[in-house]
Design a protein around this motif. Structure first.
Motif, short mmCIF file in Angstrom:
data_model
loop_
_atom_site.label_atom_id
_atom_site.label_comp_id
_atom_site.label_asym_id
_atom_site.label_seq_id
_atom_site.Cartn_x
_atom_site.Cartn_y
_atom_site.Cartn_z
N ALA A 163 31.91 2.35 -22.76
CA ALA A 163 32.00 3.64 -22.07
C ALA A 163 33.25 3.70 -21.20
O ALA A 163 33.93 4.72 -21.16
CB ALA A 163 30.75 3.88 -21.22
N TYR A 164 33.56 2.61 -20.51
CA TYR A 164 34.75 2.58 -19.66
C TYR A 164 36.01 2.79 -20.50
O TYR A 164 36.86 3.61 -20.17
CB TYR A 164 34.82 1.24 -18.92
N ASN A 165 36.13 2.06 -21.60
CA ASN A 165 37.29 2.21 -22.47
C ASN A 165 37.41 3.64 -22.99
O ASN A 165 38.50 4.23 -23.01
CB ASN A 165 37.21 1.25 -23.65
N THR A 166 36.28 4.19 -23.42
CA THR A 166 36.28 5.56 -23.95
C THR A 166 36.70 6.55 -22.88
O THR A 166 37.51 7.45 -23.12
CB THR A 166 34.89 5.91 -24.49
N SER A 167 36.15 6.38 -21.68
CA SER A 167 36.48 7.31 -20.60
C SER A 167 37.95 7.23 -20.22
O SER A 167 38.60 8.26 -19.97
CB SER A 167 35.60 7.04 -19.37
N LYS A 168 38.51 6.03 -20.18
CA LYS A 168 39.91 5.89 -19.79
C LYS A 168 40.84 6.36 -20.90
O LYS A 168 41.95 6.85 -20.63
CB LYS A 168 40.21 4.45 -19.39
N GLY A 169 40.40 6.24 -22.16
CA GLY A 169 41.17 6.87 -23.24
C GLY A 169 41.20 8.37 -23.08
O GLY A 169 42.23 9.02 -23.32
N ALA A 170 40.08 8.95 -22.65
CA ALA A 170 40.04 10.38 -22.38
C ALA A 170 40.99 10.76 -21.25
O ALA A 170 41.67 11.79 -21.31
CB ALA A 170 38.61 10.81 -22.05
N VAL A 171 41.05 9.91 -20.21
CA VAL A 171 41.96 10.20 -19.09
C VAL A 171 43.41 10.16 -19.55
O VAL A 171 44.23 10.99 -19.11
CB VAL A 171 41.71 9.19 -17.94
N VAL A 172 43.74 9.24 -20.43
CA VAL A 172 45.11 9.18 -20.96
C VAL A 172 45.47 10.48 -21.66
O VAL A 172 46.54 11.06 -21.41
CB VAL A 172 45.26 7.97 -21.91
N ASN A 173 44.60 10.96 -22.53
CA ASN A 173 44.96 12.17 -23.26
C ASN A 173 44.82 13.43 -22.41
O ASN A 173 45.55 14.40 -22.60
CB ASN A 173 44.14 12.30 -24.55
N PHE A 174 43.90 13.41 -21.45
CA PHE A 174 43.82 14.49 -20.46
C PHE A 174 45.14 14.62 -19.72
O PHE A 174 45.66 15.73 -19.50
CB PHE A 174 42.69 14.19 -19.47
N THR A 175 45.71 13.48 -19.35
CA THR A 175 47.00 13.48 -18.64
C THR A 175 48.08 14.14 -19.49
O THR A 175 48.85 14.98 -18.99
CB THR A 175 47.39 12.02 -18.30
N ARG A 176 48.16 13.78 -20.74
CA ARG A 176 49.19 14.34 -21.62
C ARG A 176 48.98 15.83 -21.84
O ARG A 176 49.93 16.63 -21.82
CB ARG A 176 49.17 13.58 -22.94
N ALA A 177 47.73 16.22 -22.08
CA ALA A 177 47.44 17.62 -22.36
C ALA A 177 47.71 18.50 -21.14
O ALA A 177 48.31 19.58 -21.25
CB ALA A 177 45.99 17.78 -22.81
N LEU A 178 47.28 18.05 -19.96
CA LEU A 178 47.48 18.86 -18.76
C LEU A 178 48.95 18.90 -18.36
O LEU A 178 49.43 19.93 -17.86
CB LEU A 178 46.64 18.31 -17.61
N ALA A 179 49.67 17.81 -18.60
CA ALA A 179 51.11 17.82 -18.30
C ALA A 179 51.82 18.90 -19.10
O ALA A 179 52.70 19.60 -18.58
CB ALA A 179 51.71 16.44 -18.61
N ALA A 180 51.45 19.04 -20.37
CA ALA A 180 52.07 20.07 -21.21
C ALA A 180 51.68 21.47 -20.74
O ALA A 180 52.51 22.39 -20.75
CB ALA A 180 51.65 19.86 -22.67
N GLU A 181 50.43 21.62 -20.29
CA GLU A 181 49.95 22.95 -19.90
C GLU A 181 50.47 23.39 -18.54
O GLU A 181 50.84 24.55 -18.34
CB GLU A 181 48.42 22.95 -19.90
N TRP A 182 50.50 22.47 -17.59
CA TRP A 182 50.88 22.85 -16.23
C TRP A 182 52.33 22.53 -15.89
O TRP A 182 52.82 22.92 -14.83
CB TRP A 182 49.96 22.14 -15.22
N GLY A 183 53.05 21.88 -16.79
CA GLY A 183 54.45 21.61 -16.53
C GLY A 183 55.27 22.86 -16.23
O GLY A 183 56.07 22.88 -15.28
N PRO A 184 55.09 23.94 -17.01
CA PRO A 184 55.85 25.16 -16.71
C PRO A 184 55.54 25.76 -15.34
O PRO A 184 56.30 26.61 -14.86
CB PRO A 184 55.42 26.11 -17.85
N GLN A 185 54.43 25.32 -14.73
CA GLN A 185 54.08 25.81 -13.39
C GLN A 185 54.59 24.88 -12.29
O GLN A 185 54.22 25.02 -11.12
CB GLN A 185 52.56 25.94 -13.27
N GLY A 186 55.43 23.91 -12.65
CA GLY A 186 56.03 23.03 -11.66
C GLY A 186 55.17 21.87 -11.23
O GLY A 186 55.43 21.26 -10.19
#
Length: 260
Positions: A163-186
């Motif tokens: 579960a820990y590995n799975t959750s932290k894998g989710a955090v990694v991709n959450f980071t990438r996805a949100l960076a792309a979405e909120w990057g244009p907002q600074g």
């Protein structure tokens, strides 16, 4: 701007979760030392206030906010408290987390839900609340998610934390996805991926397997008290203003060996 000024956090407000001890307290101390005003969050009020007293003794402006992030309905009120005190949140460090060790075929349902709720759900709900209330309106912010090298690949043989590995894998991709979405907002969104550090969460494992872990780490050492401090300051400061969506492993090289 000088290099010293690039790392200066004076006037910034940093909200750090899971900051009453361990890696969270170490990172909070680093941000405070560089001039940030702190709001630190943890579930156990006694440990939280002891951490706040320690930081205040070092000259840091600190607000302790007791709260259980696993109870996600309480997150808006937590953010209310910080904004009422400081007026803004410039830096969010999503550090609070949980783990549970068991073989995958025997993994308890309740353990799975506990780990996912804190490591993924609470992280998202807090980030969303901070983003829409104080970062997106000002088109500025630094979000630092504490993932793990466990989110980049499998484990050394004998470590059973599905579960820990799975959750932290989710955090990694959450980071990438949100960076792309909120990057244009600074807003910069990055992650730190620690390797093995001697913390309360990892101590049981290290009591048994520390020699094997060290032998599998190219730098032949565990993480130390100061090893995340420079990295978190970098990602929180103007020095990283052109960096987003990245996951920095701070692991002594272990992720190279395990192929993450």
């Amino acid at each position: 701007m000088s290099v010293r000024d690039l790392f200066d956090l004076s006037g910034k407000v940093a909200l750090v979760t899971g900051a009453s001890r361990g890696l969270g307290l170490q990172m909070a101390g680093a941000l405070g030392e560089m001039g940030a005003r702190l709001a630190i969050v943890a579930r156990k009020a006694d440990e939280l206030h002891a951490a706040a007293a320690r930081l205040a003794g070092q000259g840091v402006d600190v607000l302790p906010v007791a709260g259980n992030l696993g109870e996600t309905a309480t997150i808006p009120a937590l953010v209310d408290t910080v904004l009422a005190h400081y007026g803004q949140i410039d830096i969010l460090v999503n550090n609070a987390g949980a783990s549970w060790g068991a073989a995958a075929e025997d993994y308890p349902d309740a353990a799975w839900h506990k780990v996912m709720n804190l490591n993924v759900d609470a992280l998202f709900f807090l980030t969303r609340e901070v983003g829409r209330r104080t970062m997106l309106p000002r088109r500025s912010g630094k979000i630092i998610n504490i993932a793990s090298i466990a989110g980049l690949g499998g484990n050394p043989v004998g470590i059973q934390t599905i579960a820990y590995n799975t959750s932290k894998g989710a955090v990694v991709n959450f980071t990438r996805a949100l960076a792309a979405e909120w990057g244009p907002q600074g807003i910069n969104v990055n992650a730190l991926c620690p390797g093995f550090f001697p913390t309360k969460m990892s101590q049981g494992l290290l009591d048994v397997a520390a020699p094997q872990v060290i032998a599998a780490t190219p730098l032949r050492r565990l993480g130390g008290d100061e090893d995340l401090q420079g990295a978190v300051v970098y990602l929180a400061s103007a020095a990283s203003r052109h960096v987003t969506g990245q996951c920095l492993a701070v692991d002594g090289g272990m992720s190279v060996v395990i192929g993450a």
